[in-house]
Design an enzyme around this catalytic site. Structure first.
Site, PDB file in Angstrom:
ATOM      1  N   ASP A 184    -107.366   5.523 -16.806  1.00 19.41           N
ATOM      2  CA  ASP A 184    -107.911   6.112 -15.792  1.00 19.41           C
ATOM      3  C   ASP A 184    -108.321   5.136 -14.573  1.00 19.41           C
ATOM      4  O   ASP A 184    -108.138   3.834 -15.102  1.00 19.41           O
ATOM      5  CB  ASP A 184    -109.114   7.064 -16.147  1.00 19.41           C
ATOM      6  N   HIS A 230    -103.508  20.016 -12.284  1.00 21.30           N
ATOM      7  CA  HIS A 230    -104.169  21.074 -11.546  1.00 21.30           C
ATOM      8  C   HIS A 230    -104.946  20.558 -10.514  1.00 21.30           C
ATOM      9  O   HIS A 230    -105.394  21.171  -9.361  1.00 21.30           O
ATOM     10  CB  HIS A 230    -104.746  22.115 -12.246  1.00 21.30           C
TER      11      HIS A 230
END
Length: 333
Positions: A184, A230
């Protein structure tokens, strides 16, 4: 339904002003609580009475106590306190301006705050901390992933966009032979080693900082994208998926964990539909149907090979690298 904002604002206010934390060690007299919080005592009594109506506190004479429902919102409890921070500081201002997103297709968050959500969280460490602490893997998510794939021969799991590695910790605990990489942004994975150390996984767990729009760690047997796609529009999703495809071996599997909308809009999937509105207003992403995810995967050189049939709930879609195209040999001239 129209007056639901009142309950939300009562909860958020109680959390943000520290009222619930002030009751954590037992009942407190209302005048003492007002003094501790620096509040206008008559107004605080009215506020507490409203909190009692929604079940967060109980009132006995002039003493106020937390209920079990109110105790679930303490900072020491997982999840809800941090949700209340995000709702109060980010989500309410965005949602009250939802009209802009519906008319333009743009996330209104950027218009309200003058920056996107990721930039806003990076500039406000407390909000960023709350967002990161909401990343814990729910038991049902771990169960859905375990049902989607046999991990018995897996040596390396790469959790792409995996926050501080909460999901990866759960997967490694279930599969003792595997190692894991959580990937990340650098400021996000900065706290991942502490999560792994607390779980006793230090030697099997690695945190790597970077951007999935540029590249993804290579060599994994299983790649996981949990609630990542999403957040983004279709073009960004294809970029993320292509970078995963580049990092994968022919035998690797990609697991996409998302809420999946029913193909037929008449089917009820309230959680996924409301989350889709949240993506529209806050991040500019969207929830998708199985066929829409399959199309994104194909565009990135991946084939959807199986999926769990979870109508509107968390679903797992498994994908493999597409086989290279084979062309018939050229005819001799």
């Amino acid at each position: 339904m129209l007056q639901g904002y009142r309950t939300t604002c009562l909860i958020v206010t109680a959390v943000r002003m520290g009222l619930l934390e002030g009751l954590a060690n037992g009942p407190v007299r209302d005048d003492l609580l007002a003094s501790e919080l620096g509040a206008h005592a008559p107004s605080l009594r009215r506020f507490v009475r409203a909190l009692a109506v929604i079940g967060l506190v109980s009132i006995e004479g002039n003493r106020i106590a937390l209920t079990s429902l109110g105790r679930a919102l303490l900072k020491s409890e997982p999840g809800l306190w941090h949700s209340a921070v995000l709702i109060g500081e980010e989500y309410l201002p965005a949602w009250t301006n939802l009209r802009h997103s519906v008319l333009t297709g743009e996330p209104v968050f950027d218009r309200v705050f003058g920056m996107n959500a990721w930039e806003h969280r990076q500039r406000h460490p407390e909000i960023n901390e709350s967002f990161n602490r909401m990343g814990n893997a729910a038991p049902r998510t771990l169960a859905a992933i375990a049902a989607a794939l046999d991990f018995s021969t897996c040596d390396l799991i790469v959790d792409v966009g995996g926050n501080r590695g909460q999901l990866l910790v759960g997967l490694l605990a279930q599969h003792p032979r595997a190692r894991g990489i959580v990937f990340d942004l650098p400021h996000v994975v900065a706290g991942a080693d502490a999560v792994a150390h607390a779980a006793g996984l230090r030697g099997r767990f690695q945190a790597v900082g970077g951007s999935f729009f540029e590249s993804v760690p290579s060599g994994g047997d299983v790649y996981v994208l949990q609630h990542v796609l999403h957040d983004w529009g279709d073009d960004e999703c294809v970029t993320i998926l292509r970078n995963c495809r580049t990092a994968m071996r022919p035998s690797s599997t990609l697991l996409v964990v998302e809420h999946v909308l029913p193909e037929d809009q008449r089917d009820q999937a309230p959680d996924a539909v409301m989350l889709d509105m949240h993506m529209l207003a806050v991040l500019g992403g969207k929830e998708r149907t199985r066929d829409e995810y399959a199309a994104l995967l194909r565009s990135a050189g991946l084939d959807l090979v199986r999926h769990s049939n979870a109508r509107g709930d968390v679903a797992v879609l498994a994908a493999k690298p597409s086989a290279p195209e084979t062309r018939p040999p050229a005819r001799p001239s």
